[in-house]
Design an enzyme around this catalytic site. Structure first.
Site, PDB file in Angstrom:
ATOM      1  N   CYS A 151     -12.712  -2.137  -5.804  1.00 52.66           N
ATOM      2  CA  CYS A 151     -11.356  -1.626  -6.011  1.00 52.66           C
ATOM      3  C   CYS A 151     -11.040  -1.384  -7.478  1.00 52.66           C
ATOM      4  CB  CYS A 151     -10.342  -2.597  -5.399  1.00 52.66           C
ATOM      5  SG  CYS A 151     -10.254  -2.479  -3.608  1.00 52.66           S
ATOM      6  N   LYS A 195     -10.288   2.231  -8.301  1.00 54.17           N
ATOM      7  CA  LYS A 195      -9.079   2.838  -7.761  1.00 54.17           C
ATOM      8  C   LYS A 195      -8.291   3.568  -8.842  1.00 54.17           C
ATOM      9  CE  LYS A 195      -5.485   1.451  -4.444  1.00 54.17           C
ATOM     10  NZ  LYS A 195      -4.978   0.298  -3.661  1.00 54.17           N
ATOM     11  N   SER A 220       4.561   4.398  -0.779  1.00 54.71           N
ATOM     12  CA  SER A 220       3.599   3.580  -1.542  1.00 54.71           C
ATOM     13  C   SER A 220       3.147   2.371  -0.737  1.00 54.71           C
ATOM     14  CB  SER A 220       4.212   3.118  -2.877  1.00 54.71           C
ATOM     15  OG  SER A 220       4.545   4.218  -3.680  1.00 54.71           O
ATOM     16  N   ASP A 221       2.991   2.575   0.565  1.00 50.17           N
ATOM     17  CA  ASP A 221       2.633   1.446   1.422  1.00 50.17           C
ATOM     18  C   ASP A 221       1.140   1.432   1.701  1.00 50.17           C
ATOM     19  OD1 ASP A 221       3.242  -0.832   3.115  1.00 50.17           O
ATOM     20  OD2 ASP A 221       5.218   0.070   3.331  1.00 50.17           O
ATOM     21  N   ASP A 222       0.705   0.418   2.454  1.00 48.18           N
ATOM     22  CA  ASP A 222      -0.719   0.202   2.675  1.00 48.18           C
ATOM     23  C   ASP A 222      -1.319   1.161   3.690  1.00 48.18           C
ATOM     24  OD1 ASP A 222      -1.090  -2.207   0.985  1.00 48.18           O
ATOM     25  OD2 ASP A 222       0.369  -3.064   2.369  1.00 48.18           O
ATOM     26  N   ASP A 247      -5.697  -3.223   5.178  1.00 53.06           N
ATOM     27  CA  ASP A 247      -4.445  -2.476   5.145  1.00 53.06           C
ATOM     28  C   ASP A 247      -3.721  -2.516   6.489  1.00 53.06           C
ATOM     29  OD1 ASP A 247      -4.659  -1.756   2.505  1.00 53.06           O
ATOM     30  OD2 ASP A 247      -5.608   0.164   2.910  1.00 53.06           O
ATOM     31  N   GLY A 303     -18.258   8.849  12.162  1.00 52.44           N
ATOM     32  CA  GLY A 303     -17.941   8.911  10.752  1.00 52.44           C
ATOM     33  C   GLY A 303     -18.503  10.150  10.096  1.00 52.44           C
ATOM     34  N   HIS A 304     -18.623  10.105   8.767  1.00 51.22           N
ATOM     35  CA  HIS A 304     -19.110  11.252   8.013  1.00 51.22           C
ATOM     36  C   HIS A 304     -19.848  10.752   6.777  1.00 51.22           C
ATOM     37  CE1 HIS A 304     -19.292  15.426   6.777  1.00 51.22           C
ATOM     38  NE2 HIS A 304     -18.829  15.107   5.580  1.00 51.22           N
TER      39      HIS A 304
END
Length: 346
Positions: A17, A20, A48-50, A90, A137-138
């Site tokens: 992180c 970020k 601005s939330d998770d 999150d 997924g990718h």
């Protein structure tokens, strides 16, 4: 085995992180982007939330999030576990239960297949521990490896927790110690003990599932997970979003001892400086030691939950958390906003 020769952290410019984008820069990047109104969108990126939350019915809402980053551990399996733990967090912070996940992966063309397999296996194992599923997924080729998840979960629309619901009188609880970013930064220079890194890896692979399961039983008004913006960055967003101020007891915070020693030596991640730039103007640091301030801004990977709980439930929730999270801490209180600073360190 081939993957033992792969030093993943040496392939990345920054770890976990710590990569970020800073909160202040992110806000500027999103500025003037029009948000379309939908009455069923309970939480969007403008908060601005998770994670985002979309109501499906009177009893069901979808929680969606995505998180990925470059390696924070050399062992591919461990890196996969940490990245998955971080992405799932999150959904837990919103009070939800993760159910479906999609892999997001970038790998160098010459990365050994067994190492890629172990990375994916680490993610799968942690997702299954959470009671969720990976359904696809990718992946792309990239010189720098990256891994994470897009996660979909469920929550009752009336029980969604956001980072903007804290109320004056609430008690602030935290569920993991601080200092992960300092330890992982020091590890890149071989300046951290094996015991210190074992503790860091243990913390980063501990799901916030138990913390979530405990807090939803009580009158929790706000919650966020403490990750890339550090405790003070995420706390500042909570204070702004809730239009309150927070008083934090520094003595109540659990600092990893080795991280404190390293911070005193000036071993600090770049993300710490970004977080300080973002939140510092809203923080009254009082007489707090600089090394402790630095760790309060330290970016955490797969950090704990910061919970604002009604004072009448605080003791009961605190006692329950003590039995099920890495480090239950009672770190402060929420007050009515008096203008000026948003956070006061005492």
């Amino acid at each position: 085995m081939a993957e033992q020769n792969v030093k993943l952290t040496k392939l990345a410019k920054c770890a976990g992180c710590g990569a970020k984008v800073g909160a202040g820069v992110l806000a500027q990047l999103l500025e003037d982007i029009k948000v379309h109104h939908d009455p069923n969108l309970l939480v969007g990126f403008d908060k601005s939330d998770d994670a985002s939350v979309y109501q499906i019915s009177e009893e069901l809402a979808l929680v969606q999030t995505v998180d990925f980053f470059p390696p924070i551990a050399d062992d591919p399996y461990l890196f996969g576990q940490i990245a998955a733990t971080n992405a799932l967090s999150d959904v837990y912070a919103m009070g939800g239960e993760p159910k479906l996940c999609l892999n997001i992966m970038a790998v160098p063309a010459d990365m050994p297949k067994e190492a890629v397999h172990q990375l994916l296996k680490g993610g799968y194992d942690k997702v299954y521990e959470a009671g969720a599923l990976i359904t696809g997924g990718h992946s792309i080729l990239d010189e720098e490896p990256k891994y994470g998840l897009a996660v979909t979960g469920f929550v009752h629309p009336d029980r969604v927790l956001t980072n903007s619901g804290a109320r004056p009188g609430d008690v602030l609880l935290l569920t993991k110690p601080l200092g992960i970013g300092v330890l992982t930064t020091a590890a890149r220079a071989d300046m951290v003990s094996s015991e210190g890194m074992e503790q860091a890896y243990r913390l980063m692979t501990t799901l916030n599932r138990a913390a979530r399961d405990a807090m939803v039983k009580y009158r929790v008004h706000a919650c966020t997970d403490v990750t890339g913006f550090g405790l003070l960055g995420h706390a500042f967003e909570m204070a702004q979003g809730s239009d309150v101020e927070l008083e934090l007891s520094v003595d109540g915070v659990d600092f990893i001892p080795e991280a404190l020693e390293l911070a005193q030596m000036g071993i600090l991640p770049e993300g710490m400086y970004r977080n300080r730039t973002f939140a510092e103007e809203g923080v009254d640091a009082g007489d707090t030691e600089l090394c402790k301030q630095d760790i309060l801004y330290d970016p955490q990977t797969a950090g704990g939950l910061l919970i604002a709980v009604d004072s009448r439930d605080a003791e009961a929730l605190f006692e329950e958390l003590r039995a099920c999270v890495p480090s239950a801490q009672r770190i402060g209180t929420v007050r009515a906003y008096g203008g000026g600073k948003r956070i006061f360190l005492r």
